[in-house]
Design a protein around this motif. Structure first.
Motif, PDB file in Angstrom:
ATOM      1  N   THR A 144       0.832  -1.205   0.000  1.00  0.00           N
ATOM      2  CA  THR A 144       0.000   0.000   0.000  1.00  0.00           C
ATOM      3  C   THR A 144       0.864   1.252   0.000  1.00  0.00           C
ATOM      4  O   THR A 144       0.610   2.200  -0.753  1.00  0.00           O
ATOM      5  N   VAL A 145       1.884   1.274   0.844  1.00  0.00           N
ATOM      6  CA  VAL A 145       2.781   2.429   0.904  1.00  0.00           C
ATOM      7  C   VAL A 145       3.540   2.573  -0.413  1.00  0.00           C
ATOM      8  O   VAL A 145       3.732   3.690  -0.912  1.00  0.00           O
ATOM      9  N   ARG A 146       3.954   1.464  -0.998  1.00  0.00           N
ATOM     10  CA  ARG A 146       4.689   1.515  -2.270  1.00  0.00           C
ATOM     11  C   ARG A 146       3.833   2.147  -3.368  1.00  0.00           C
ATOM     12  O   ARG A 146       4.308   2.987  -4.132  1.00  0.00           O
ATOM     13  N   ARG A 147       2.561   1.742  -3.441  1.00  0.00           N
ATOM     14  CA  ARG A 147       1.669   2.318  -4.454  1.00  0.00           C
ATOM     15  C   ARG A 147       1.457   3.815  -4.213  1.00  0.00           C
ATOM     16  O   ARG A 147       1.373   4.612  -5.151  1.00  0.00           O
ATOM     17  N   PRO A 154       6.385  10.298  -8.760  1.00  0.00           N
ATOM     18  CA  PRO A 154       6.301   9.589 -10.049  1.00  0.00           C
ATOM     19  C   PRO A 154       7.611   9.576 -10.838  1.00  0.00           C
ATOM     20  O   PRO A 154       7.813   8.697 -11.681  1.00  0.00           O
ATOM     21  N   LYS A 155       8.477  10.540 -10.582  1.00  0.00           N
ATOM     22  CA  LYS A 155       9.734  10.621 -11.333  1.00  0.00           C
ATOM     23  C   LYS A 155      10.846   9.772 -10.713  1.00  0.00           C
ATOM     24  O   LYS A 155      11.889   9.559 -11.348  1.00  0.00           O
ATOM     25  N   ALA A 156      10.650   9.308  -9.509  1.00  0.00           N
ATOM     26  CA  ALA A 156      11.689   8.537  -8.818  1.00  0.00           C
ATOM     27  C   ALA A 156      11.762   7.113  -9.356  1.00  0.00           C
ATOM     28  O   ALA A 156      10.814   6.596  -9.947  1.00  0.00           O
ATOM     29  N   THR A 157      12.910   6.483  -9.142  1.00  0.00           N
ATOM     30  CA  THR A 157      13.065   5.086  -9.506  1.00  0.00           C
ATOM     31  C   THR A 157      12.401   4.216  -8.451  1.00  0.00           C
ATOM     32  O   THR A 157      12.089   4.679  -7.343  1.00  0.00           O
ATOM     33  N   ASP A 158      12.200   2.943  -8.788  1.00  0.00           N
ATOM     34  CA  ASP A 158      11.608   2.024  -7.813  1.00  0.00           C
ATOM     35  C   ASP A 158      12.482   1.925  -6.568  1.00  0.00           C
ATOM     36  O   ASP A 158      11.972   1.863  -5.447  1.00  0.00           O
ATOM     37  N   ALA A 159      13.800   1.914  -6.781  1.00  0.00           N
ATOM     38  CA  ALA A 159      14.722   1.818  -5.643  1.00  0.00           C
ATOM     39  C   ALA A 159      14.614   3.049  -4.747  1.00  0.00           C
ATOM     40  O   ALA A 159      14.637   2.938  -3.512  1.00  0.00           O
ATOM     41  N   HIS A 206      11.061  18.287  -0.856  1.00  0.00           N
ATOM     42  CA  HIS A 206      12.468  18.458  -1.234  1.00  0.00           C
ATOM     43  C   HIS A 206      12.863  17.475  -2.330  1.00  0.00           C
ATOM     44  O   HIS A 206      13.618  17.824  -3.245  1.00  0.00           O
ATOM     45  N   LEU A 207      12.344  16.249  -2.256  1.00  0.00           N
ATOM     46  CA  LEU A 207      12.696  15.230  -3.242  1.00  0.00           C
ATOM     47  C   LEU A 207      12.114  15.529  -4.612  1.00  0.00           C
ATOM     48  O   LEU A 207      12.735  15.238  -5.643  1.00  0.00           O
ATOM     49  N   ASP A 208      10.910  16.102  -4.645  1.00  0.00           N
ATOM     50  CA  ASP A 208      10.256  16.389  -5.925  1.00  0.00           C
ATOM     51  C   ASP A 208       9.438  17.671  -5.800  1.00  0.00           C
ATOM     52  O   ASP A 208       8.207  17.636  -5.722  1.00  0.00           O
ATOM     53  N   PRO A 209      10.097  18.830  -5.792  1.00  0.00           N
ATOM     54  CA  PRO A 209       9.389  20.105  -5.577  1.00  0.00           C
ATOM     55  C   PRO A 209       8.378  20.440  -6.670  1.00  0.00           C
ATOM     56  O   PRO A 209       7.421  21.175  -6.423  1.00  0.00           O
ATOM     57  N   ASP A 210       8.570  19.916  -7.878  1.00  0.00           N
ATOM     58  CA  ASP A 210       7.636  20.218  -8.968  1.00  0.00           C
ATOM     59  C   ASP A 210       6.319  19.473  -8.824  1.00  0.00           C
ATOM     60  O   ASP A 210       5.282  19.922  -9.320  1.00  0.00           O
ATOM     61  N   ASN A 211       6.348  18.331  -8.148  1.00  0.00           N
ATOM     62  CA  ASN A 211       5.150  17.500  -8.048  1.00  0.00           C
ATOM     63  C   ASN A 211       4.507  17.546  -6.670  1.00  0.00           C
ATOM     64  O   ASN A 211       3.313  17.297  -6.525  1.00  0.00           O
ATOM     65  N   VAL A 212       5.303  17.835  -5.659  1.00  0.00           N
ATOM     66  CA  VAL A 212       4.823  17.763  -4.279  1.00  0.00           C
ATOM     67  C   VAL A 212       4.809  19.151  -3.661  1.00  0.00           C
ATOM     68  O   VAL A 212       5.848  19.755  -3.434  1.00  0.00           O
TER      69      VAL A 212
END
Length: 223
Positions: A144-147, A154-159, A206-212
């Motif tokens: 659930t957390v992974r989804r 959305p731009k991050a890798t699975d890892a 911080h990880l994805d300022p354009d999306n979050v």
């Protein structure tokens, strides 16, 4: 050298009739009371049977040993937490970071309300935590957390998403456990949960300022 045989933790059989279901429910309710009062070291099937008002033979029809009872209590708690995760994080009507904020509040409050039981179950964990059944129960919550992270990042890798998921869930669990070990007021819980949610939101932003951007999410909901 072979590993010591692990205790069987699966129930012997599942209740099929209302009377059997009531018996199992009575055993589990008694087990929770014994565990909360006596703690893991003094938890025995005999004490549970006595508390439930049933014979030890009736108890053994459904639970082969005390590890099986403790695992059932723990797996029920995990399942409740997983259901809470799913209900909140998969609510597509609510922006992602606000879902996470609501989850943090619900989780911290739950930790505080059920602190005595959680501490006792944690003490009993060595009896069942490495069993395949226990690992299987935990997988659903992780999925659930992974989804959810696929939506937030959305731009991050699975890892990368896996690393973020692990960091957030581990921090939430550890901090919630430590916080709940002392009596807390309603205001204490709210303040603490808000601070933790702020921390997670800042990290994800911080990880994805354009999306979050939680401020935009709040504006969209007029919060």
């Amino acid at each position: 050298m072979t590993d010591p045989k692990k205790p069987r933790i699966s129930s012997r059989k599942q209740p099929k009739q209302a009377r059997s279901s009531e018996l199992v429910a009575a055993i589990l309710e008694a087990a929770a009371q014994v565990l909360a009062k006596e703690g893991a070291p003094r938890f025995t099937t005999a004490r549970v049977a006595e508390k439930a008002g049933v014979s030890i033979g009736s108890l053994y029809q459904y639970f082969p040993n005390k590890a099986a009872i403790l695992f059932r209590l723990q797996s029920d708690e995990w399942r409740q937490t997983t259901d809470m995760l799913r209900d909140i994080l998969e609510d597509e009507q609510t922006p992602p970071l606000l879902r996470l904020r609501r989850l943090v509040h619900a989780f911290i409050r739950s930790e505080c309300e059920e602190a005595a039981m959680r501490v006792a179950l944690n003490d009993a964990a060595p009896l069942y935590r490495d069993a395949p059944e226990a690992q299987a129960v935990r997988v659903s919550g992780s999925d659930t957390v992974r989804r959810f992270m696929q939506v937030v990042l959305p731009k991050a890798t699975d890892a990368q998403r896996h690393s973020v998921s692990t960091l957030i869930t581990t921090t939430l669990s550890a901090a919630g456990k430590q916080f709940s070990e002392s009596p807390r007021t309603d205001a204490d819980i709210t303040t603490y949960a808000e601070a933790m949610a702020d921390m997670f939101s800042a990290y994800l932003s911080h990880l994805d300022p354009d999306n979050v951007d939680e401020s935009l999410e709040r504006s969209a909901l007029n919060l």
